[in-house]
Design an enzyme around this catalytic site. Sequence first.
Site, PDB file in Angstrom:
ATOM      1  N   LEU A 148       0.857  -1.171   0.000  1.00  0.00           N
ATOM      2  CA  LEU A 148       0.000   0.000   0.000  1.00  0.00           C
ATOM      3  C   LEU A 148       0.900   1.230   0.000  1.00  0.00           C
ATOM      4  O   LEU A 148       2.012   1.188   0.537  1.00  0.00           O
ATOM      5  CB  LEU A 148      -0.905   0.029   1.238  1.00  0.00           C
ATOM      6  CG  LEU A 148      -1.942  -1.095   1.379  1.00  0.00           C
ATOM      7  CD1 LEU A 148      -2.638  -0.984   2.737  1.00  0.00           C
ATOM      8  CD2 LEU A 148      -2.968  -1.032   0.252  1.00  0.00           C
ATOM      9  N   ASP A 149       0.439   2.319  -0.583  1.00  0.00           N
ATOM     10  CA  ASP A 149       1.215   3.545  -0.558  1.00  0.00           C
ATOM     11  C   ASP A 149       1.468   3.980   0.882  1.00  0.00           C
ATOM     12  O   ASP A 149       0.710   3.635   1.799  1.00  0.00           O
ATOM     13  CB  ASP A 149       0.470   4.664  -1.302  1.00  0.00           C
ATOM     14  CG  ASP A 149       0.281   4.358  -2.769  1.00  0.00           C
ATOM     15  OD1 ASP A 149       1.073   3.567  -3.312  1.00  0.00           O
ATOM     16  OD2 ASP A 149      -0.666   4.902  -3.367  1.00  0.00           O
ATOM     17  N   LYS A 150       2.507   4.765   1.077  1.00  0.00           N
ATOM     18  CA  LYS A 150       2.901   5.210   2.409  1.00  0.00           C
ATOM     19  C   LYS A 150       1.727   5.741   3.216  1.00  0.00           C
ATOM     20  O   LYS A 150       1.550   5.399   4.393  1.00  0.00           O
ATOM     21  CB  LYS A 150       3.978   6.293   2.291  1.00  0.00           C
ATOM     22  CG  LYS A 150       4.358   6.953   3.602  1.00  0.00           C
ATOM     23  CD  LYS A 150       5.325   8.099   3.381  1.00  0.00           C
ATOM     24  CE  LYS A 150       5.615   8.834   4.678  1.00  0.00           C
ATOM     25  NZ  LYS A 150       6.488  10.020   4.474  1.00  0.00           N
TER      26      LYS A 150
END
Length: 327
Positions: A148-150
Amino acid sequence: MITELGRVKQSESNRIRITATAGPEHAGMRLDQLAAILFPDFSRARLQKWVRSGELTVDGRSFKTTYRIGGGETLRLDALPERQGEVLPQDIPLDIIHADEDIIVVNKPAGLVVHPAAGHPDGTLQNALLYFDSSLATLPRSGIVHRLDKDTTGVMVVARSLRAHTSLVEQLQARQMSRVYEAVAKGETRSNGTVDAPIGRHPRDRKRMAVVAAGKPSVTHFRVMQHLQGFSHLEVSLESGRTHQIRVHMQHVGYPLVGDPVYGKPNKAVKGMPVTLLEIIRAFPRQALHARRLSLIHPAGGSMVCYEAPLPADIEGLLSALAETTA
């Protein structure tokens, strides 16, 4: 939820066994180049080593790394794992939804990078996982098979055995793993929809993704959960898993996510919007995107299992503030 560090005995000692098929679009590529595409969880150097050792074969035969693919061949990786020492364990709290001998399911918070990369050498989910279970060091990327993105929150699954790693990678490739997200988007979409548009690197900004003709096929479905004044609370599901896919697709159709620093638009007042709400929107620190549910076939029993992570407090607060304005 498990808040204390713990370990489940790791007893799996199988080899890494993964099979993938070259498509017609891969014709003419070098074997090591194609291997890097079909087996992205391993470094090019490691794949080249396995080609030379005969652990990565083409239609059951060994070739040099420079062998040219014709298209349609079956690549099989059958290799012993190597302990990875470049990522160190760090005592970082984990919100664990489920853990057994084969998988760990975590609820990733905002701000946590999944694995070390440029600008983030440590302090990542991978560092935390190695502290939770040191045996993960024998698995590719410590068992991480997707990310998942940051600043995207929510549920992720991590392989804890080679059997599980192989199964999860194959499920991702076959699109058998189902992911459902919730998002808050700018603009009122009054109907459900599907975005079918290829995604690739932005032609001018290589740090961004974009809808481009030469991109990879990408399909996103969205459903309206709640109509809000000037905004939409959406449920989003994916048929593919491209980098920044939801963020890119929703921006492409005119509904960028609230708080998205890369694909969003400047925050402007909506007619009738109180100044306090505009301040809340402008202050929202990240893209309003949460991975709520993950469904997969459990590597051990073969049954379908589903794991969920509740909406985080910041998105709950955002929705409450928007609902008050809409009422």
